[in-house]
Design a protein around this motif. Sequence first.
Motif, short mmCIF file in Angstrom:
data_model
loop_
_atom_site.label_atom_id
_atom_site.label_comp_id
_atom_site.label_asym_id
_atom_site.label_seq_id
_atom_site.Cartn_x
_atom_site.Cartn_y
_atom_site.Cartn_z
N LYS A 1 2.07 6.38 -7.07
CA LYS A 1 0.97 7.11 -7.74
C LYS A 1 1.15 8.62 -7.58
O LYS A 1 0.95 9.38 -8.53
CB LYS A 1 -0.38 6.67 -7.16
N PHE B 1 2.62 1.73 -3.35
CA PHE B 1 1.64 2.04 -4.40
C PHE B 1 1.19 3.50 -4.29
O PHE B 1 1.17 4.24 -5.28
CB PHE B 1 0.45 1.08 -4.30
N GLN B 2 0.85 3.93 -3.07
CA GLN B 2 0.42 5.32 -2.87
C GLN B 2 1.56 6.28 -3.24
O GLN B 2 1.35 7.31 -3.88
CB GLN B 2 0.01 5.55 -1.41
N TYR C 1 0.84 -1.20 0.00
CA TYR C 1 0.00 0.00 0.00
C TYR C 1 0.88 1.26 0.00
O TYR C 1 0.65 2.21 -0.77
CB TYR C 1 -0.92 -0.01 1.23
N ASP D 1 1.11 -0.71 -10.89
CA ASP D 1 0.04 -1.58 -10.40
C ASP D 1 0.64 -2.56 -9.40
O ASP D 1 1.81 -2.46 -9.03
CB ASP D 1 -0.70 -2.28 -11.55
N LEU E 1 -5.78 -5.32 0.92
CA LEU E 1 -5.23 -4.18 0.18
C LEU E 1 -6.36 -3.33 -0.41
O LEU E 1 -6.31 -2.09 -0.35
CB LEU E 1 -4.30 -4.66 -0.94
N GLU E 2 -7.36 -4.01 -0.92
CA GLU E 2 -8.53 -3.33 -1.48
C GLU E 2 -9.19 -2.44 -0.42
O GLU E 2 -9.61 -1.32 -0.70
CB GLU E 2 -9.54 -4.41 -1.91
N LYS F 1 -5.34 -9.69 -1.28
CA LYS F 1 -5.77 -8.56 -2.13
C LYS F 1 -7.01 -7.90 -1.52
O LYS F 1 -7.27 -6.72 -1.76
CB LYS F 1 -6.04 -9.04 -3.56
N ASN G 1 -8.02 7.60 5.75
CA ASN G 1 -8.15 6.35 5.02
C ASN G 1 -9.49 5.69 5.33
O ASN G 1 -9.74 5.25 6.45
CB ASN G 1 -6.99 5.42 5.40
N LEU H 1 -7.18 0.65 0.09
CA LEU H 1 -7.22 1.55 -1.08
C LEU H 1 -8.61 2.15 -1.32
O LEU H 1 -8.77 3.04 -2.15
CB LEU H 1 -6.79 0.78 -2.34
N SER H 2 -9.61 1.63 -0.61
CA SER H 2 -10.99 2.05 -0.86
C SER H 2 -11.21 3.54 -0.59
O SER H 2 -10.73 4.08 0.41
CB SER H 2 -11.93 1.23 0.02
N LYS H 3 -11.94 4.19 -1.51
CA LYS H 3 -12.21 5.63 -1.36
C LYS H 3 -13.67 5.87 -0.95
O LYS H 3 -14.08 6.97 -0.66
CB LYS H 3 -11.97 6.36 -2.70
#
Length: 571
Positions: free
Chosen positions: A100, A96-97, A93, A107, A307-308, A304, A264, A311-313
């Motif tokens: 980005k 990845f953040q 995470y 990815d 992780l999802e 995953k 988050n 990453l959820s918004k």
Amino acid sequence: MEKWVVAAKKADFQGISNRFGVDPVIARLIRNREQITDEEIDTYLHGKLRNLHPWKALKGIDELLNILIEKIQQKKKIRIIGDYDIDGVCSTYILFQGLKKANALADVDIPDRMKDGYGISKELIERAYEKEIDTIITCDNGISAIEQIAYAKEKNMTVLVTDHHEIPYEEKEDGSIERFLPNADAIVNPKQEGCAYPFKEICGAMVAFKVVWGLFEKRNIPLSEIEELIPIAAIATVGDVMDLVDENRILVKEGLKRIQNTNNEGLKALIRVNNLENREITAYHIGFVLGPCINASGRLSTAKRALELLLSKDTKEASVLAEDLKELNDSRKDMTVKGVERAVEIIENTELKNDRVLVVYLPECHESLAGIIAGRIRERYTKPVFVLTKGEEGVKGSGRSIEAYHMFQEMVKCRELLTKFGGHPMAAGLSMEEENIEKFRRKLNENCTLTEEDMVEKIVIDVPMPMSYVTIPLIRQLGQLEPFGKGNTKPIFAQKDIRFSNCKVFGKNRNVVKMKAQDSFGFGAECIWFGDGDEFLERLKEKDVWDVIYYPSVNSFQGRESIEMIIQNIR
């Protein structure tokens, strides 16, 4: 059996007390945690983010960042390959953040515990190659993936390794040690030879955090952007059971301060479904409530999902994902209880109970639970334990050890019986053929040099302190020593010759006892005990006077504060 001993470390407690404005008891606790120089004590009490070690001190980091920046500028596809445990998910995470924010085409892929096994595999490289990935960056794995990384290099891929695990080595006949590093384009791991990083015991997520910090500095991204990654790095540090000393302690302290106000959505939802909203979240909650939910996805499903969640918004989606993980963890708990019961039954009803090293085969057990079950069995018997399960191919297992038994070294002596193994002094993983289980058990026990004394649990008392000494200001000062966990254990206080009276059992499961304690000088204190209430009351009937291990706390009721002693042990 337990043995109570008092920590007898010497120092000028009054001097420390005067210089740092703390009670002499606090000075003694700090010394017991090996903080010796004034500088160490000052960092321990007042360490801030600015006291974290500079990212530049990591060997290979400049090289890695320069390659990464070049790839970002060339718009090359970058894939992060993490791992399926809490440290793997959190470091993935963080990278990845960070990538980005630096406008990378990035990815993520995480191995499946059952299908792929630990870390980067040829299948994962194959998958990346088919998707025309140019660069792979690992986190929390990669340092021992010699063949796999060589395979990626054959395919002309760039490979960057960020990891914190031990460097693989082989002992030569002349006693010298040869270390092996993968042929990656750059490696960042504080444990590699020649790395001047002053503190080696950081987790994978902390390594990733330093990489992102360096990336932001080089790309002129405001460092305020790194703020939101601090709680995630803190969760990984506690969840991966790192020692809470040096910069780990600072990072966890800062992470815990920020966790209730995190932006988050996934973390907010996980806090909500575990009923921790508006409560002070401690390292305990990460280790035993939030962390296991993140870990459960990699154990029983796929990491995953965890992780999802991070990453959820979307608040709604995050709630659903958090509920899922909590349910997974609840079923993991039930399966663990059943596994422990079955293991105890086998030990008690066979000759295993005479072994000094326990090897228990649970063919029906889910392979991802072997380590947790081994840990529970170790607690119960104070012996090293291996729990083995039936895998797709042969037998897989996990071990958990006691201080006097170096598990990894003992496995090396049985290596001809194992198809794969790895680990530390205190924990290990292994694979073997089913027909070798009995030979493995016999050989471990034949080689074992543990004495009865080694297998007695030792409780180290920090300060023998009468309850009458405790004040509310002292309890407040104890708060300065938090967060507690591995390497910075919660203080243990003890007093002899205590009598208990007015005992009452509360709670729908009758698992809380409130009572009054009185010492030999007539001082009285309110006390509370958590556990099987009726069993505790039965035990108190055995005699009148007890030695007690306790921890003082402040009980706030209707705006009034009073002192309450949490009883942790009696004898």
